[in-house]
Design a protein around this motif. Structure first.
Motif, PDB file in Angstrom:
ATOM      1  N   ARG A  18      -0.156   4.837  -5.252  1.00 25.80           N
ATOM      2  CA  ARG A  18       0.395   6.102  -5.745  1.00 25.80           C
ATOM      3  C   ARG A  18       1.920   6.163  -5.680  1.00 25.80           C
ATOM      4  O   ARG A  18       2.578   6.485  -6.681  1.00 25.80           O
ATOM      5  CB  ARG A  18      -0.222   7.275  -4.963  1.00 25.80           C
ATOM      6  N   SER A  19       2.502   5.866  -4.516  1.00 25.60           N
ATOM      7  CA  SER A  19       3.958   6.021  -4.421  1.00 25.60           C
ATOM      8  C   SER A  19       4.724   4.990  -5.239  1.00 25.60           C
ATOM      9  O   SER A  19       5.735   5.354  -5.865  1.00 25.60           O
ATOM     10  CB  SER A  19       4.416   6.022  -2.953  1.00 25.60           C
ATOM     11  N   SER A  56      10.295   4.345  -2.695  1.00 23.05           N
ATOM     12  CA  SER A  56       8.965   4.713  -2.213  1.00 23.05           C
ATOM     13  C   SER A  56       8.691   4.006  -0.900  1.00 23.05           C
ATOM     14  O   SER A  56       9.306   2.980  -0.578  1.00 23.05           O
ATOM     15  CB  SER A  56       7.882   4.350  -3.242  1.00 23.05           C
ATOM     16  N   ALA A  57       7.752   4.569  -0.142  1.00 21.03           N
ATOM     17  CA  ALA A  57       7.386   3.998   1.157  1.00 21.03           C
ATOM     18  C   ALA A  57       5.990   4.464   1.524  1.00 21.03           C
ATOM     19  O   ALA A  57       5.450   5.407   0.934  1.00 21.03           O
ATOM     20  CB  ALA A  57       8.390   4.422   2.233  1.00 21.03           C
ATOM     21  N   GLY A  58       5.405   3.787   2.513  1.00 23.57           N
ATOM     22  CA  GLY A  58       4.075   4.150   2.964  1.00 23.57           C
ATOM     23  C   GLY A  58       4.040   4.433   4.455  1.00 23.57           C
ATOM     24  O   GLY A  58       4.773   3.809   5.229  1.00 23.57           O
ATOM     25  N   THR A  59       3.203   5.363   4.852  1.00 26.42           N
ATOM     26  CA  THR A  59       3.070   5.667   6.274  1.00 26.42           C
ATOM     27  C   THR A  59       2.411   4.509   7.010  1.00 26.42           C
ATOM     28  O   THR A  59       2.686   4.279   8.184  1.00 26.42           O
ATOM     29  CB  THR A  59       2.253   6.945   6.487  1.00 26.42           C
ATOM     30  N   HIS A  60       1.533   3.782   6.325  1.00 29.17           N
ATOM     31  CA  HIS A  60       0.867   2.604   6.891  1.00 29.17           C
ATOM     32  C   HIS A  60       0.800   1.549   5.795  1.00 29.17           C
ATOM     33  O   HIS A  60      -0.240   1.391   5.141  1.00 29.17           O
ATOM     34  CB  HIS A  60      -0.541   2.949   7.388  1.00 29.17           C
ATOM     35  N   PRO A  61       1.899   0.834   5.572  1.00 23.65           N
ATOM     36  CA  PRO A  61       1.955  -0.134   4.472  1.00 23.65           C
ATOM     37  C   PRO A  61       0.768  -1.089   4.483  1.00 23.65           C
ATOM     38  O   PRO A  61       0.336  -1.556   5.539  1.00 23.65           O
ATOM     39  CB  PRO A  61       3.267  -0.888   4.732  1.00 23.65           C
ATOM     40  N   GLY A  62       0.248  -1.342   3.294  1.00 27.04           N
ATOM     41  CA  GLY A  62      -0.943  -2.174   3.175  1.00 27.04           C
ATOM     42  C   GLY A  62      -0.686  -3.625   3.523  1.00 27.04           C
ATOM     43  O   GLY A  62       0.452  -4.094   3.556  1.00 27.04           O
ATOM     44  N   PRO A  63      -1.761  -4.363   3.779  1.00 26.22           N
ATOM     45  CA  PRO A  63      -1.639  -5.779   4.134  1.00 26.22           C
ATOM     46  C   PRO A  63      -1.291  -6.665   2.941  1.00 26.22           C
ATOM     47  O   PRO A  63      -0.886  -7.807   3.106  1.00 26.22           O
ATOM     48  CB  PRO A  63      -3.026  -6.116   4.685  1.00 26.22           C
TER      49      PRO A  63
END
Length: 203
Positions: free
Chosen positions: A14-15, A35-42
């Motif tokens: 999404r981001s 953009s950034a993630g609270t728990h970036p994917g593997p």
């Protein structure tokens, strides 16, 4: 430059899609989108279906292929003039990192809902008071949206302000649902930014 930060969970669907979309649609304005993630994917990039969605939207495939998940940090939140979370969870995560972000953090769909209710006359007056200082004008424009949040009731269904997370199933139809919820919200931000840019300060 106006700094826009878009946040989701893994920073793989999404981001980054929102980042690419806003970067494309706001290219005519002095805006930086991250953009950034609270728990970036593997994974080491956007998911395949997210890249397919970017292609279908006519976005830069070079940028889509180059994207790498990034962790949300306090520094990113502090730097942002406006923060758009995919959901209320992401908005809250940003505020926990920096309490001063409360007034400039929204979900994508929340910003669309609130900005549509901003009175053009009130916005023009706020921008006139801000003068020709870009930072002051951005703060004034965002403040107008924040004030609407303080005077209107939230939707009866709180999830109406969230963008669906297709990672839960990875089904094509769910990716389409996320895009269908996200794009109109992002278009509303673009329209609001264009409106602000057209209200030239009085000389």
């Amino acid at each position: 430059m106006v700094d826009v930060l878009v946040v989701c969970t893994a920073n793989m669907i999404r981001s980054p899609l929102a980042e690419l979309y806003l970067r494309d649609r706001l290219a005519h304005l002095p805006v930086t989108v991250r953009s950034a993630g609270t728990h970036p994917g593997p994974g080491d990039g956007m998911t395949r279906r997210a890249r397919d969605a970017a292609r279908d939207l006519g976005l830069s495939m070079t940028d889509a292929e180059a994207h790498r998940p990034q962790r949300l940090t306090r520094e990113l939140v502090e730097q942002a003039d406006i923060i758009l979370g995919a959901s209320r969870v992401h908005r809250s995560a940003c505020v926990r990192l920096d309490l001063s972000a409360l007034g400039r953090s929204f979900t994508m769909r929340e910003f669309a809902r609130l900005s549509a209710a901003v009175d053009a006359g009130s916005l023009a007056n706020a921008l006139a008071r801000a003068g020709d200082d870009t930072d002051a004008r951005v703060r004034a424009a965002i403040e107008q949206v924040r004030e609407i949040r303080g005077t209107t009731n939230p939707p009866g269904d709180p999830t109406a302000d969230d963008v669906f997370d297709p990672e839960l199933s990875r089904r094509r139809a769910h990716y389409a649902r996320a895009v269908d919820e996200m794009v109109p919200a992002l278009d509303a931000l673009v329209a609001y930014a264009d409106l602000v840019s057209q209200m030239v300060p009085s000389r």
